[in-house]
Design a protein around this motif. Structure first.
Motif, PDB file in Angstrom:
ATOM      1  N   GLU A 208       0.831  -1.193   0.000  1.00 56.04           N
ATOM      2  CA  GLU A 208       0.000   0.000   0.000  1.00 56.04           C
ATOM      3  C   GLU A 208       0.867   1.245   0.000  1.00 56.04           C
TER       4      GLU A 208
ATOM      5  N   GLU B 271      -1.195   4.617   0.395  1.00 59.41           N
ATOM      6  CA  GLU B 271      -2.018   5.695   0.937  1.00 59.41           C
ATOM      7  C   GLU B 271      -2.088   5.585   2.463  1.00 59.41           C
ATOM      8  N   GLY B 272      -1.655   6.665   3.108  1.00 61.82           N
ATOM      9  CA  GLY B 272      -1.711   6.649   4.558  1.00 61.82           C
ATOM     10  C   GLY B 272      -1.924   8.032   5.128  1.00 61.82           C
TER      11      GLY B 272
ATOM     12  N   ARG C  43      -4.345   2.866   4.400  1.00 63.36           N
ATOM     13  CA  ARG C  43      -5.531   2.290   3.753  1.00 63.36           C
ATOM     14  C   ARG C  43      -5.100   1.014   3.044  1.00 63.36           C
TER      15      ARG C  43
ATOM     16  N   SER D 172      -4.779  -2.305   0.840  1.00 61.32           N
ATOM     17  CA  SER D 172      -5.030  -2.576  -0.571  1.00 61.32           C
ATOM     18  C   SER D 172      -6.349  -3.354  -0.727  1.00 61.32           C
ATOM     19  N   ASP D 173      -6.973  -3.175  -1.862  1.00 61.52           N
ATOM     20  CA  ASP D 173      -8.198  -3.929  -2.130  1.00 61.52           C
ATOM     21  C   ASP D 173      -7.878  -5.415  -2.296  1.00 61.52           C
TER      22      ASP D 173
ATOM     23  N   GLY E   7      -9.401  -2.572   1.700  1.00 67.56           N
ATOM     24  CA  GLY E   7      -9.897  -1.190   1.652  1.00 67.56           C
ATOM     25  C   GLY E   7     -10.075  -0.535   3.014  1.00 67.56           C
ATOM     26  N   GLN E   8      -9.814  -1.243   4.099  1.00 70.53           N
ATOM     27  CA  GLN E   8     -10.017  -0.640   5.417  1.00 70.53           C
ATOM     28  C   GLN E   8      -8.763   0.111   5.873  1.00 70.53           C
ATOM     29  N   TRP E   9      -8.954   0.946   6.893  1.00 77.90           N
ATOM     30  CA  TRP E   9      -7.832   1.698   7.462  1.00 77.90           C
ATOM     31  C   TRP E   9      -7.240   0.905   8.606  1.00 77.90           C
TER      32      TRP E   9
ATOM     33  N   ASP F  73     -13.626   3.382   8.032  1.00 72.81           N
ATOM     34  CA  ASP F  73     -13.185   4.643   7.423  1.00 72.81           C
ATOM     35  C   ASP F  73     -12.350   5.444   8.420  1.00 72.81           C
ATOM     36  N   LEU F  74     -11.849   6.579   7.957  1.00 69.98           N
ATOM     37  CA  LEU F  74     -10.942   7.391   8.776  1.00 69.98           C
ATOM     38  C   LEU F  74     -11.606   7.924  10.036  1.00 69.98           C
TER      39      LEU F  74
END
Lengths: 247, 81
Positions: B15, B17-18, B34, B36-37, B44-46, B65-66
């Motif tokens: 991943e 995105e963070g 976040r 990876s799918d 997709g979870q955080w 989510d965030l």
């Protein structure tokens, strides 16, 4: 390959024999131990911390975990046992259990009364020595796990875990064409190698992508044993197998 | 407790995105990533990739989510202060 085809005592004898060669007479004595066979579902406690068992169990089919919980309820799996093992052998001499043992998947267990085990040990001192050796090897495995989960990277840790499993399963004839069954969830794997299930999943994916392992359902295939051993820093010395446990 | 966050790129190998999460005194308390799918556990979870101070040694939760993640972090921090 199915463990269930053996008599309840055969697997235990085969396992003990792998770490302490037994005579025909001693095997016969173990063969004569009364065993009560019981089926367990997955994720069921067999014995719990604080119990005072009057019997030991031989694992005949499936896998069990030795575990303890923190006050908060976090679980550490300290050991996994494979068919032929006696996961609560220490209860023969330690009255109160200091850990719990639960099934990982549906299991068949053979219960042997402590008094029957004591009787056979008194009559055959080498059988007592074999049981002693078995608990010493268990302790050696605990030490290796401590090093593994305390000081190795997640990738190496999991590779080491898989190496140990393959060797231990091979001893009891449960590996065929470098393939073995490992019906364990990623949460359980995480609790066994002291990381998160997210990390376990990343590592498994990386191992599959690198060709270190292949998975098919609950089956694990190891295409290159030498490579897995190298990745896992695996030296089977601590398993103390009589015949070199090299797969 | 009011938390703030700042986007960051993280190299987990899977991943990128963070976010960095800061407490009201602008101290870094957590890194969320976040997933990876393709992650098979919580796609997709955080995920709480790293926690500091009161959040170090926390079990490894993943959040939908965030907002949920920050709420959980606030609660954990409030418990320890």
């Amino acid at each position: 390959m199915k463990a269930g085809l053996h008599s309840p005592q055969t697997l235990m004898i085969r396992k003990l024999d792998s770490i302490f060669p037994l005579s025909a007479e001693e095997r016969q004595a173990l063969q004569g131990l009364p065993v009560q066979v019981t089926l367990f579902k997955a994720d069921q406690d067999i014995v719990r911390i604080g119990d005072r068992p009057s019997q030991c169990c031989v694992l005949l089919e499936g896998f069990t975990q030795v575990y303890k919980l923190t006050a908060e309820g976090k679980r550490q799996i300290m050991a996994l046992h494979v068919p032929g093992d006696i996961p609560d052998l220490q209860s023969l001499h330690l009255k109160v259990l200091d850990n719990s043992v639960a099934t990982i998947c549906p299991c068949t267990l053979g219960f042997i009364q402590h008094e029957d085990m004591r009787r056979v040990c008194e009559r055959y001192p080498r059988i007592a020595a074999a049981f002693w050796r078995e608990t010493l090897v268990d302790a050696s495995i605990f030490r290796e796990w401590l090093l593994n989960i305390g000081r190795r990277e997640a990738y190496t840790r999991l590779a080491h875990f898989l190496c140990e499993f393959l060797v231990r399963l091979k001893v009891v004839g449960l590996v065929e064409d470098d393939t073995f069954d490992l019906p364990i969830t990623q949460v359980e794997l995480a609790d066994a190698i002291a990381t998160s299930n997210v990390h376990v999943n990343r590592v498994l994916q990386a191992m599959r992508a690198n060709g270190l392992i292949q998975t098919r359902g609950t089956q694990v295939i190891v295409p290159d044993w030498e490579r897995l051993k190298e990745e896992g820093e695996f030296d089977p010395l601590y398993l103390h197998l009589q015949q070199e446990g090299d797969a | 407790m009011s938390l703030t966050h700042q986007p960051v790129r993280v190299n987990t190998g899977f991943e990128e995105e963070g976010v960095l999460v800061f407490d009201e005194r602008h101290r870094l308390v957590a890194v969320l990533v976040r997933l990876s799918d393709r992650n098979e556990v919580a796609p997709g979870q955080w995920f709480l990739e790293a926690g500091f101070g009161p959040l170090s040694g926390a079990s490894y939760p993943a959040f939908a989510d965030l907002d949920v993640a920050q709420e959980w972090i606030s609660r954990r921090l409030a418990l320890r202060v």
